[in-house]
Design an enzyme around this catalytic site. Sequence first.
Site, PDB file in Angstrom:
ATOM      1  N   GLY A  27      -2.132  37.798  43.688  1.00 18.44           N
ATOM      2  CA  GLY A  27      -3.436  38.434  43.830  1.00 18.44           C
ATOM      3  C   GLY A  27      -4.576  37.450  43.632  1.00 18.44           C
ATOM      4  O   GLY A  27      -4.391  36.239  43.695  1.00 18.44           O
ATOM      5  N   ASN A  28      -5.785  38.014  43.427  1.00 15.39           N
ATOM      6  CA  ASN A  28      -7.015  37.211  43.360  1.00 15.39           C
ATOM      7  C   ASN A  28      -7.071  36.295  44.599  1.00 15.39           C
ATOM      8  O   ASN A  28      -7.177  35.079  44.503  1.00 15.39           O
ATOM      9  CB  ASN A  28      -7.077  36.392  42.062  1.00 15.39           C
ATOM     10  CG  ASN A  28      -8.459  35.775  41.857  1.00 15.39           C
ATOM     11  OD1 ASN A  28      -8.609  34.572  41.699  1.00 15.39           O
ATOM     12  ND2 ASN A  28      -9.476  36.597  41.902  1.00 15.39           N
ATOM     13  N   LEU A  29      -6.976  36.950  45.732  1.00 16.49           N
ATOM     14  CA  LEU A  29      -6.780  36.223  46.986  1.00 16.49           C
ATOM     15  C   LEU A  29      -8.020  35.426  47.388  1.00 16.49           C
ATOM     16  O   LEU A  29      -9.146  35.895  47.229  1.00 16.49           O
ATOM     17  CB  LEU A  29      -6.421  37.220  48.099  1.00 16.49           C
ATOM     18  CG  LEU A  29      -5.201  38.101  47.806  1.00 16.49           C
ATOM     19  CD1 LEU A  29      -4.924  39.015  48.991  1.00 16.49           C
ATOM     20  CD2 LEU A  29      -3.965  37.273  47.468  1.00 16.49           C
ATOM     21  N   HIS A  30      -7.780  34.240  47.893  1.00 17.58           N
ATOM     22  CA  HIS A  30      -8.856  33.400  48.424  1.00 17.58           C
ATOM     23  C   HIS A  30      -8.463  32.985  49.839  1.00 17.58           C
ATOM     24  O   HIS A  30      -7.406  33.402  50.350  1.00 17.58           O
ATOM     25  CB  HIS A  30      -9.111  32.190  47.516  1.00 17.58           C
ATOM     26  CG  HIS A  30      -7.870  31.436  47.163  1.00 17.58           C
ATOM     27  ND1 HIS A  30      -7.176  30.674  48.079  1.00 17.58           N
ATOM     28  CD2 HIS A  30      -7.170  31.347  46.001  1.00 17.58           C
ATOM     29  CE1 HIS A  30      -6.127  30.136  47.493  1.00 17.58           C
ATOM     30  NE2 HIS A  30      -6.084  30.536  46.240  1.00 17.58           N
ATOM     31  N   MET A  67      -8.457  25.082  46.992  1.00 17.21           N
ATOM     32  CA  MET A  67      -8.697  26.496  46.647  1.00 17.21           C
ATOM     33  C   MET A  67      -7.586  26.995  45.735  1.00 17.21           C
ATOM     34  O   MET A  67      -6.404  26.722  45.969  1.00 17.21           O
ATOM     35  CB  MET A  67      -8.764  27.342  47.903  1.00 17.21           C
ATOM     36  CG  MET A  67     -10.014  27.047  48.677  1.00 17.21           C
ATOM     37  SD  MET A  67     -10.265  28.188  50.025  1.00 17.21           S
ATOM     38  CE  MET A  67     -11.692  27.407  50.783  1.00 17.21           C
ATOM     39  N   SER A  68      -7.983  27.727  44.696  1.00 14.13           N
ATOM     40  CA  SER A  68      -7.026  28.228  43.719  1.00 14.13           C
ATOM     41  C   SER A  68      -7.641  29.419  43.002  1.00 14.13           C
ATOM     42  O   SER A  68      -8.854  29.449  42.758  1.00 14.13           O
ATOM     43  CB  SER A  68      -6.724  27.130  42.688  1.00 14.13           C
ATOM     44  OG  SER A  68      -6.126  27.683  41.548  1.00 14.13           O
ATOM     45  N   GLY A  81      -7.205  30.450  51.035  1.00 11.92           N
ATOM     46  CA  GLY A  81      -5.879  29.822  51.151  1.00 11.92           C
ATOM     47  C   GLY A  81      -4.807  30.871  51.400  1.00 11.92           C
ATOM     48  O   GLY A  81      -3.957  30.714  52.277  1.00 11.92           O
ATOM     49  N   HIS A  82      -4.859  31.982  50.628  1.00 11.16           N
ATOM     50  CA  HIS A  82      -3.876  33.050  50.824  1.00 11.16           C
ATOM     51  C   HIS A  82      -4.049  33.675  52.216  1.00 11.16           C
ATOM     52  O   HIS A  82      -3.069  33.985  52.898  1.00 11.16           O
ATOM     53  CB  HIS A  82      -4.076  34.173  49.804  1.00 11.16           C
ATOM     54  CG  HIS A  82      -3.823  33.778  48.382  1.00 11.16           C
ATOM     55  ND1 HIS A  82      -4.827  33.667  47.451  1.00 11.16           N
ATOM     56  CD2 HIS A  82      -2.670  33.495  47.733  1.00 11.16           C
ATOM     57  CE1 HIS A  82      -4.297  33.336  46.283  1.00 11.16           C
ATOM     58  NE2 HIS A  82      -2.995  33.214  46.430  1.00 11.16           N
TER      59      HIS A  82
END
Length: 282
Positions: free
Chosen positions: A31-34, A186-187, A36-37
């Site tokens: 979760g906490n998608l950015h 990105m993280s 990159g995901h």
Amino acid sequence: MRVIQDIDALRETRRAWRASEEEIAFVPTMGNLHKGHLRLVEEAKKVSSKVVVSIFVNPLQFGPDEDLDAYPKTLENDTAALAALDVDVLFMPKIDDIYSRGIEQQTFVEVPGLSYMICGASRPGHFRGVATIVCKLFNMVQPNHAFFGEKDFQQLQVIKAMVTDLSMNLIIHGIPTQRHEDGLAMSSRNGYLDHEQRAISPLLYLELCALRDRIKAGARNFSELIVAAKQRLSDAGFNPDYIELRSAQTLMQVGHEDKDLVILAAAFCGKTRLIDNLRFAI
Ligand code: PAF
């Protein structure tokens, strides 16, 4: 997009898809998608007719002093972003269903060797936790393809080794790291950085680039280069955990014959542990 929490309901959907010979791609996340995901999802859509994304913050891969409780949760935004990409199923299993006999009793999957070095040496048990949950999720989703970011380079190698060793019938895709304009990878953990920390954070990647450039230019005094890079990071305000130059194929120390190399690094910026890597050829 269907949101499924129940493992049996997921299996039912999977059965129906199999009957109509759908190709299934899977993107496991915490979760906490950015971006990159979301890039992983976009790549998944290119190779399959159905895409499943999971969100599960896996306690088994966090150490006792790590950020499990504080791990950022942004479910509303995540759901909206995945729905906008037309994901077929968002799978969000409950912890009691995943670890139904309790975490202490859980059967685990461990990839020896690869799991103990580099990040694994700093985070004992971490890759066991990753391999175990990824194996379980693969058993539930039964994908034909699964997508992981190359930012977690060692994780990707551990998962590929697990798939080979356990004769799993799927293709693992590694997708290049997505970066902010200033180079920071990105993280989900970047959100922990305060203004000052965010300002210095790109230096980690810049240091990897500088190391790569020196090695490509012919420098072979690897340990001196790494000591100097760590010193510069410390001077800039980081607390470096490791910088390692390895064979990108095996993650072992670089031998004379190795041409495909990777620099892997982890450094604390305040309390936030940032990781990054850079693969290159010599
Ligand atoms: O990379 C991650 O977000 C996690 O390690 C993964 C692969 C979803 C397993 O929990």
